[in-house]
Design a protein around this motif. Structure first.
Motif, PDB file in Angstrom:
ATOM      1  N   GLN A 126      -5.346   6.810  -1.035  1.00  0.00           N
ATOM      2  CA  GLN A 126      -4.904   5.590  -0.381  1.00  0.00           C
ATOM      3  C   GLN A 126      -4.989   4.455  -1.382  1.00  0.00           C
ATOM      4  O   GLN A 126      -6.072   4.171  -1.910  1.00  0.00           O
ATOM      5  CB  GLN A 126      -5.784   5.281   0.832  1.00  0.00           C
ATOM      6  N   TYR A 136      -5.931  13.190  -0.711  1.00  0.00           N
ATOM      7  CA  TYR A 136      -5.147  11.985  -0.513  1.00  0.00           C
ATOM      8  C   TYR A 136      -5.660  10.873  -1.433  1.00  0.00           C
ATOM      9  O   TYR A 136      -6.822  10.840  -1.816  1.00  0.00           O
ATOM     10  CB  TYR A 136      -5.252  11.513   0.927  1.00  0.00           C
ATOM     11  N   ARG A 176       0.168   5.778   0.290  1.00  0.00           N
ATOM     12  CA  ARG A 176      -0.774   6.886   0.427  1.00  0.00           C
ATOM     13  C   ARG A 176      -0.156   8.116  -0.209  1.00  0.00           C
ATOM     14  O   ARG A 176       0.861   8.628   0.257  1.00  0.00           O
ATOM     15  CB  ARG A 176      -1.084   7.158   1.893  1.00  0.00           C
ATOM     16  N   SER A 215       0.829  -1.200   0.000  1.00  0.00           N
ATOM     17  CA  SER A 215       0.000   0.000   0.000  1.00  0.00           C
ATOM     18  C   SER A 215       0.865   1.252   0.000  1.00  0.00           C
ATOM     19  O   SER A 215       1.996   1.236   0.474  1.00  0.00           O
ATOM     20  CB  SER A 215      -0.900   0.024   1.234  1.00  0.00           C
TER      21      SER A 215
END
Length: 128
Positions: A81, A79, A19, A17
């Motif tokens: 994610q 943002y 961000r 992941s």
């Protein structure tokens, strides 16, 4: 004048992941739509996600269920994610902004919105 600066890109292994963050230094994000696009080497730019001034999101099919867009109007940031990343997500990711921003992707009878303001991009590389 809208000035956009992306950050948060980097290298990650498949399944990981990241961000991404985009700061609007002109402090106008509370009044405009913001979006994320990406462009892989040798490919056309494609939409990822967009969010309006009230926080309502829209996603391209490539992002649904894996990527989530949000914004903080106090910090003037948007943002992205990104979860369950795979090598096909490797690209330069760009933040965009404008007074309006929809439709994000082509719809029946409507071309996608052409954003007027763009950041310099942040590179995301996903290794297998």
């Amino acid at each position: 004048q809208v000035q956009l600066r992306e950050s948060g890109g980097g290298s990650v292994q498949s399944g990981g992941s990241l961000r991404l963050s985009c700061e609007d230094s002109a402090y106008t994000s509370s009044r405009i739509c913001m979006a994320w696009f990406r462009q892989a080497l040798g490919k056309e730019r494609e939409a990822v996600a967009a969010i309006d001034e009230d926080g309502s999101p829209a996603y391209a099919d490539l992002a649904k269920g894996r990527f989530f867009i949000s914004r903080d109007n106090v910090k003037n940031r948007v943002y992205l994610q990104m979860n369950s990343l795979n090598p096909e997500d490797t690209a330069m990711y760009y933040c965009a902004a404008d007074a309006w921003g929809f439709p994000l992707v082509p719809t029946a009878g409507s071309a996608p919105y052409e954003y007027a303001y763009w950041g310099q991009g942040t590179q995301v590389t996903v290794s297998s």
